[in-house]
Design an enzyme around this catalytic site. Structure first.
Site, PDB file in Angstrom:
ATOM      1  N   GLU A 130     -86.329 -89.663  54.155  1.00 37.17           N
ATOM      2  CA  GLU A 130     -86.882 -88.304  54.300  1.00 37.17           C
ATOM      3  C   GLU A 130     -85.778 -87.304  54.638  1.00 37.17           C
ATOM      4  O   GLU A 130     -84.768 -87.682  55.230  1.00 37.17           O
ATOM      5  CB  GLU A 130     -87.894 -88.301  55.462  1.00 37.17           C
ATOM      6  N   ASP A 159     -90.981 -82.825  60.572  1.00 40.13           N
ATOM      7  CA  ASP A 159     -91.321 -81.638  61.356  1.00 40.13           C
ATOM      8  C   ASP A 159     -92.615 -81.918  62.116  1.00 40.13           C
ATOM      9  O   ASP A 159     -92.600 -82.483  63.202  1.00 40.13           O
ATOM     10  CB  ASP A 159     -91.421 -80.455  60.392  1.00 40.13           C
TER      11      ASP A 159
HETATM   12  P1  5GP Z   1     -93.911 -82.100  58.075  1.00 41.65           P
HETATM   13  O1  5GP Z   1     -94.965 -82.629  57.161  1.00 41.65           O
HETATM   14  O2  5GP Z   1     -93.254 -83.157  58.927  1.00 41.65           O
HETATM   15  O3  5GP Z   1     -94.383 -80.928  58.886  1.00 41.65           O
HETATM   16  O4  5GP Z   1     -92.807 -81.459  57.171  1.00 41.65           O
HETATM   17  C1  5GP Z   1     -91.959 -82.224  56.403  1.00 41.65           C
HETATM   18  C2  5GP Z   1     -91.502 -81.504  55.165  1.00 41.65           C
HETATM   19  O5  5GP Z   1     -91.523 -80.082  55.346  1.00 41.65           O
HETATM   20  C3  5GP Z   1     -90.075 -81.847  54.885  1.00 41.65           C
HETATM   21  O6  5GP Z   1     -89.980 -82.992  54.076  1.00 41.65           O
HETATM   22  C4  5GP Z   1     -89.541 -80.583  54.231  1.00 41.65           C
HETATM   23  O7  5GP Z   1     -89.771 -80.637  52.844  1.00 41.65           O
HETATM   24  C5  5GP Z   1     -90.363 -79.471  54.841  1.00 41.65           C
HETATM   25  N1  5GP Z   1     -89.643 -78.832  55.962  1.00 41.65           N
HETATM   26  C6  5GP Z   1     -89.947 -78.929  57.284  1.00 41.65           C
HETATM   27  N2  5GP Z   1     -89.068 -78.213  58.019  1.00 41.65           N
HETATM   28  C7  5GP Z   1     -88.197 -77.679  57.147  1.00 41.65           C
HETATM   29  C8  5GP Z   1     -87.029 -76.845  57.308  1.00 41.65           C
HETATM   30  O8  5GP Z   1     -86.588 -76.455  58.405  1.00 41.65           O
HETATM   31  N3  5GP Z   1     -86.391 -76.487  56.155  1.00 41.65           N
HETATM   32  C9  5GP Z   1     -86.803 -76.873  54.917  1.00 41.65           C
HETATM   33  N4  5GP Z   1     -86.107 -76.434  53.871  1.00 41.65           N
HETATM   34  N5  5GP Z   1     -87.890 -77.669  54.739  1.00 41.65           N
HETATM   35  C10 5GP Z   1     -88.569 -78.071  55.849  1.00 41.65           C
END
Ligand code: 5GP
Length: 187
Positions: free
Chosen positions: A108, A112
């Protein structure tokens, strides 16, 4: 014909403070490679890259693993063209490889909220792998890594939205060599 100059990010006002330099990233990935090589010795792990953000990490990580690794790709979407999660994860591209009895490492870019990971874990575990571990380049300080079962973490970072080294905003900045805070021009 003179080739077009490479895109420079030096004077881009949306590229904020550096979070991780190219060297820091390279050094940590080499360490992770050593760790994975030791943990999976005598195995043929399957690295599952979560597109698109993890593509850069996967290519560097795989080259630091001294084993006969295989790679496959899965794509999910939760952000669209925004910097806020939509709260819904959608499978955009599935794997080609059968996971039955395979030692799978899910690669991954960033964990987040953990929404994407929970979705992927459920989907992949249902396919009968011999084992399933998660290796993420970045994780938010706020992420419950233990609860999410994340075994390998490159760096933990604070809450700001970041770009570079595979991570985008609206498909830009993936080819930036370092990781920086994104400065939203609209704010
Ligand atoms: P989660 O589902 O854990 O909230 O988010 C994961 C996905 O969100 C990551 O694989 C990524 O694609 C996107 N993402 C989360 N935070 C960031 C960030 O700070 N920058 C970018 N470019 N993508 C993020």
């Amino acid at each position: 014909m003179t080739p077009a100059p490479l895109e420079s990010f030096d004077n881009d006002p949306s590229v904020g403070a550096t979070v991780l330099t190219e060297d820091q990233i390279a050094e940590r990935i080499a360490e992770l490679g050593v760790e994975l090589t030791a943990d999976y010795r005598d195995e043929r792990p399957l690295l599952v890259c979560v597109l698109r953000g993890a593509y850069a990490f996967l290519t560097d990580l795989a080259r630091h693993i001294d084993l006969p690794v295989e790679v496959d790709f899965i794509a999910v979407s939760s952000y669209g063209a925004s910097t806020r999660t939509s709260g819904v994860v959608r499978l955009v591209k599935d794997l080609d490889v059968d996971l039955t009895d395979r030692h799978v490492v899910l690669v991954e870019d960033i964990v987040d909220t953990g929404l994407t990971l929970r979705y992927l874990r459920r989907s992949l575990e249902a396919r009968g792998p011999a084992s399933l571990e998660v290796c993420t380049l970045l994780a938010r300080e706020s992420a419950d890594l233990e609860g999410l079962g994340v075994r390998y973490v490159g760096f933990t970072i604070p809450g700001e939205f970041v770009i570079g080294y595979g991570l985008d905003v609206d498909e830009r900045y993936r080819n930036m060599r370092h990781i920086a805070v994104y400065v939203d021009p609209g704010v």
